[in-house]
Scaffold this motif. Structure first.
Motif, mmCIF file in Angstrom:
data_model
loop_
_atom_site.group_PDB
_atom_site.id
_atom_site.type_symbol
_atom_site.label_atom_id
_atom_site.label_comp_id
_atom_site.label_asym_id
_atom_site.label_seq_id
_atom_site.Cartn_x
_atom_site.Cartn_y
_atom_site.Cartn_z
ATOM 1 N N VAL A 52 0.826 -1.214 0.000
ATOM 2 C CA VAL A 52 0.000 0.000 0.000
ATOM 3 C C VAL A 52 0.857 1.259 0.000
ATOM 4 C CG1 VAL A 52 -1.707 1.348 1.287
ATOM 5 C CG2 VAL A 52 -2.017 -1.112 1.007
ATOM 6 N N HIS A 53 1.855 1.314 0.872
ATOM 7 C CA HIS A 53 2.667 2.533 0.943
ATOM 8 C C HIS A 53 3.572 2.697 -0.276
ATOM 9 C CE1 HIS A 53 5.782 -0.194 2.447
ATOM 10 N NE2 HIS A 53 6.655 0.754 2.140
ATOM 11 N N LEU A 54 3.869 1.613 -1.002
ATOM 12 C CA LEU A 54 4.739 1.696 -2.172
ATOM 13 C C LEU A 54 4.032 2.256 -3.402
ATOM 14 C CD1 LEU A 54 6.581 -1.727 -1.800
ATOM 15 C CD2 LEU A 54 7.447 0.548 -1.203
ATOM 16 N N ILE A 55 2.703 2.169 -3.424
ATOM 17 C CA ILE A 55 1.967 2.645 -4.601
ATOM 18 C C ILE A 55 1.345 4.019 -4.395
ATOM 19 C CG2 ILE A 55 1.490 0.302 -5.401
ATOM 20 C CD1 ILE A 55 -1.399 0.632 -4.404
ATOM 21 N N LYS A 56 1.489 4.592 -3.205
ATOM 22 C CA LYS A 56 0.753 5.817 -2.903
ATOM 23 C C LYS A 56 1.182 7.023 -3.728
ATOM 24 C CE LYS A 56 3.477 7.167 1.112
ATOM 25 N NZ LYS A 56 3.480 7.310 2.548
ATOM 26 N N GLU A 57 2.412 7.066 -4.216
ATOM 27 C CA GLU A 57 2.877 8.200 -5.020
ATOM 28 C C GLU A 57 2.760 7.923 -6.514
ATOM 29 O OE1 GLU A 57 3.723 11.059 -3.541
ATOM 30 O OE2 GLU A 57 3.318 10.115 -1.599
ATOM 31 N N THR A 58 2.120 6.833 -6.867
ATOM 32 C CA THR A 58 2.001 6.417 -8.264
ATOM 33 C C THR A 58 0.717 6.948 -8.881
ATOM 34 O OG1 THR A 58 3.253 4.411 -7.779
ATOM 35 C CG2 THR A 58 1.892 4.364 -9.748
ATOM 36 N N ASP A 59 0.809 7.416 -10.134
ATOM 37 C CA ASP A 59 -0.384 7.873 -10.854
ATOM 38 C C ASP A 59 -1.067 6.723 -11.584
ATOM 39 O OD1 ASP A 59 -0.036 10.699 -10.246
ATOM 40 O OD2 ASP A 59 1.695 10.607 -11.601
#
Length: 166
Positions: free
Chosen positions: A51-58
C-alpha cells in the motif's frame, strides 16, 4: 508538464513456478529501455505492505497469475472495478492477501492510482523456480503491450481502451 508516474508491478511467488510469473516478467525489461517515468516493482507476495509503495504512483499496471481455469498462457486485461466479469469460481489471485485487497485499502486511505491488471493463466503451480514454456512464450507479446500502455499513458494520461462486451 510533469509526466505521470507509472509503476509496473509484478506479483507472485517465484518458488511456485508459474505462480511467480509476474515477478519474473519484470526481468524482460532493461532499465535503459524504460521511459524515465516508469518504475518496476517486484511485489512478490508482500500483500498489504504494498500500500505505501503505490501511494505516489499515478498509474499502476499489475502482472499476476490468475486462475481463470482456461488454457495456460491466456492473458486477461481488466481494471479492478471490472472484476465482476469473472465468475465466482475463478480466482483473481493465488495469494493469501490478494492485490484487490491492497487496492481496496489504498482506496480507503485515499492513495489509489489508476490501475490496470494483466492476469495470465499459469500452467504449473508446483515447487520450482522455472516457468513453463507456455508462460515464457507469452512474455514477448506482453512486453510489447506494456510499451503500448506506457506510450498511451504518456500521450493521453489514460490506459489503452478496454473493449467491453455488448
Amino acid at each position: 508538464m510533469t509526466p505521470p508516474k507509472i509503476m509496473l508491478m509484478g506479483v507472485g511467488n517465484v518458488l511456485l513456478s508459474d505462480e511467480g510469473l509476474g515477478v519474473q516478467f519484470l526481468n524482460e525489461f532493461k532499465p535503459e529501455e524504460l521511459p524515465d517515468n516508469v518504475e518496476l516493482l517486484e511485489g512478490g507476495t508482500a500483500g498489504l505492505e504494498l500500500v505505501h509503495l503505490i501511494k505516489e504512483t499515478d498509474f499502476l499496471i499489475i502482472v499476476d497469475a490468475i486462475n481463470a481455469q482456461t488454457e495456460p498462457g491466456s492473458v486477461f486485461r481488466f481494471c479492478p472495478e471490472d472484476i465482476r466479469v469473472f465468475p465466482e469460481k475463478y480466482q483473481v489471485s493465488f495469494h493469501q492477501v490478494g492485490i484487490l485487497e491492497v487496492l481496496a485499502l489504498a482506496d480507503i486511505l485515499g492513495n489509489t492510482p489508476q490501475t490496470l491488471i494483466y492476469g495470465v493463466q499459469p500452467k504449473s503451480l508446483e515447487w520450482g523456480m522455472d516457468l513453463s514454456e507456455e508462460i515464457k512464450a507469452v512474455f514477448p507479446r506482453l512486453k510489447e503491450q506494456m510499451f503500448k500502455e506506457f506510450g498511451q499513458i504518456n500521450a493521453a494520461s489514460s490506459f489503452l481502451a478496454i473493449p467491453h462486451a455488448e
